[in-house]
Structures are given as C-alpha cells and as structure tokens.
Motif scaffolding. Structure first.
Motif: not given
Length: 158
Positions: A58-74
């Motif tokens: 909620k507060t830092q939507p660009d601060a991902y877990f351990r700096g990982e990139n989002p996982v693309d589901l395509s």
C-alpha cells in the motif's frame, strides 16, 4: 491481526498472503534460494507482484520483495501441485522462461481462488480473447472439379 481473505478487489486485483518457494530460474538453472518465504502476493495486470507485507504494497507499490521484478504470466501455466506431498494446499506456477514457483495457500478454497485467477490472467495476457478456427473461403472450395495439379516430386513415370 485481521488478515484480508484474498479475492478480487474493486479494480480486478487479487491480493493476499501466500508462502512461496522458487524452484527454478530457467529450464536448466535451479533457483539459488529455494526456501519457503511468506510473501504478500498481488495478481494485477498480467503479472504477479511480491511484497514483504500488505503495508509495503500500500505505501511503496514499487518496492518489491527482495528487489525482485514482477513475474509475467503470459504463456504461464498454473496447476494444483497434487504431486507435492510435503505441504497441503500447494499450487505450481510454470513460466515460459522455464522458471517455476510453488505457492502454499491457507486452505483449499484459497488455493483454488488463486489458481483460477492466475489461469484467467495468463490466458488474457497470452492473447486477446479466445482463438478462433479459420476456414477457407467458399471460392477455394468450389475448385473440387478441376484436375489435381501435381508437384515436381509427385510425378509418376508412364
């Protein structure tokens, strides 16, 4: 602490806490850290996003877990991991890159909700809408009465 049941929110996002294990980076490389980690998971816009907790999302939507990139589901594939017997309520996500994750939900209902949600998003991300079979135009079907043309390699000796 009151934990929100995962489910679709107003903007089509599914979010909630899952336990995650990263198994494979690619088809030939195992993940360097294959331990189970509690992650706040968000299914949004064709991707899975991972956060330390709901507050971070909620507060830092660009601060991902351990700096990982989002996982693309395509081109991703998700299924209940019925072959995984060490934990209950586990589902597997296989990515087109060869990456593979295991996720553990709290119960069977939550696991099925995530599996259905990820399946829907990955199908939408893979292609806009369902595929349709194509048929030949009627004009090409009318040529049945014409003699068949033979290719170079199909000629027979007389």
């Amino acid at each position: 602490m009151n934990i929100k049941r995962p489910g679709p929110s107003e903007d089509g996002v599914i979010e909630g806490s899952l336990i995650r294990k990263h198994e494979w980076e690619s088809t030939t490389k195992k993940a360097s850290n294959r331990s189970w980690s509690a992650v706040y998971t968000v299914l949004k816009g064709g991707s899975l996003l991972f956060y330390k907790d709901q507050k971070n999302f909620k507060t830092q939507p660009d601060a991902y877990f351990r700096g990982e990139n989002p996982v693309d589901l395509s081109s991703g594939n998700v299924e209940v991991a019925s072959d995984y017997t060490k934990k209950k309520n586990v589902f597997r996500l296989k990515l087109s890159s060869g990456g593979e994750y295991l996720f553990q939900a709290r119960d069977d209902e939550e696991m099925n909700l995530w599996v259905r949600g990820i399946q829907e998003v990955s199908l939408e991300a893979a292609g806009a809408g369902p595929s349709r079979a194509q048929t030949l135009p009627a004009s090409s079907m009318e040529k049945k009465d014409e003699p068949k043309k033979r290719g170079f390699f199909t000629l027979k000796k007389k």
